[in-house]
Design an enzyme around this catalytic site. Structure first.
Site, PDB file in Angstrom:
ATOM      1  N   LYS A 174      -1.277  24.370   7.958  1.00 15.06           N
ATOM      2  CA  LYS A 174      -1.133  23.870   6.594  1.00 15.06           C
ATOM      3  C   LYS A 174      -1.558  24.920   5.570  1.00 15.06           C
ATOM      4  CE  LYS A 174      -0.400  21.117   3.184  1.00 15.06           C
ATOM      5  NZ  LYS A 174      -1.231  19.984   2.793  1.00 15.06           N
ATOM      6  N   LEU A 175      -2.592  25.680   5.852  1.00  9.72           N
ATOM      7  CA  LEU A 175      -3.050  26.707   4.919  1.00  9.72           C
ATOM      8  C   LEU A 175      -1.998  27.796   4.739  1.00  9.72           C
ATOM      9  CD1 LEU A 175      -6.792  27.052   5.964  1.00  9.72           C
ATOM     10  CD2 LEU A 175      -5.853  25.792   4.013  1.00  9.72           C
TER      11      LEU A 175
END
Length: 287
Positions: A174-175
């Site tokens: 997600k980052l």
């Protein structure tokens, strides 16, 4: 299980993402309970047939699945600690908030301590995809209960990417994806701001890009918002700054130098300081 063999679900956090998650689960037949720190937001779901609860413990009592959709890691940890006395060992915990690599390790440890089945499952998508059940779920967690987790993911999203059996992998992915979204946002905002500063109609930038290899649905949506001066939040500057900081911290942890990510954080922080924190992250254009 309830009469339809669907688990009772507690949704903790009913903001821009949590509220549509709760509604979409209810639409698919799940019995849903909801809690939010601002009780009015949870109470607003009562009209949809969702039970609003006064505390996290009330929401999770007898629930077989808990979904957390809160602002950050400390908020998730605090709320789950408050819910802990009412949680049963074996309860499935779907952690959908974007919390970063340090916090997800803390939450996984809490899940182990409480005897919960933990899935690290941040979602890709903002308010509109959440409302349309078009989120992409970035899931990591054990094989044993994936069938149950997948039934909920299918109710709120269009696709689930199973990253790993180990919690934390979903959050790391997600980052990386958020870093790309922020680069797109700032690149568009700065290009339109530069055109305006050079006495060129910013709409001409959009016109040239449209239909070409640099075009995308994201470009069109954010460009439309900027040109219209419409900064109703799909994903706020404040949340973007929080997530951009998680990206920078993760890069430092991994020993990866991300110059654009650091500049992205500075720009979001500047926009927040200028009073735009509650506006959509496209308000990067304004600074």
């Amino acid at each position: 299980m309830n009469s339809e063999n669907l688990p009772i679900v507690a949704v903790l956090g009913t903001g821009l993402i949590g509220a549509p998650i709760a509604r979409n689960l209810h639409k698919r037949g799940f019995a849903v309970r909801a809690w939010n720190r601002s009780q009015a937001k949870a109470q607003a779901l009562s009209a949809d047939g969702i039970e609003a609860c006064a505390s996290p413990a009330d929401a999770v009592r007898d629930a077989e699945v808990v979904v957390t959709a809160l602002k950050d890691g400390p908020a998730v940890d605090s709320v789950m600690q408050a819910a802990a006395p009412a949680l049963r060992p074996g309860t499935i915990w779907l952690q959908s908030s974007t919390v970063g690599i340090e916090a997800i390790a803390t939450l996984a440890a809490l899940a182990e301590l409480l005897g919960l089945v933990f899935y690290d499952a941040p979602v890709q998508g903002t308010r509109q995809p959440a409302e349309l059940a078009q989120l992409i779920i970035l899931a990591s967690g054990p094989l044993a209960h994936r069938d149950t987790a997948a039934r909920l993911f299918d109710a709120i999203g269009k696709r689930t990417v199973w990253v790993s059996e180990q919690p934390g992998a979903g959050s790391r992915l997600k980052l990386a994806l958020n870093n790309w979204a922020f680069a797109l946002t700032h690149g568009l905002a700065e290009s339109l701001a530069l055109a305006k500063g050079l006495d060129i109609d910013p709409a001409l930038v959009v016109d040239v890009v449209t239909g070409g290899p640099m075009d995308s649905a994201y470009f069109q949506a954010k460009a439309k918002a900027i040109l219209a001066g419409d900064y109703a939040p799909s994903f706020s500057i404040a949340n973007a700054a929080k997530d951009a900081r998680l990206v920078v911290d993760a890069a430092a942890h991994a020993g990866v130098q991300l110059d654009a990510a650091q500049a992205s954080l500075w720009r979001f922080d500047r926009a927040a300081a200028a009073g735009h924190g509650d506006k959509d992250m496209a308000a990067s254009y304004l600074v």
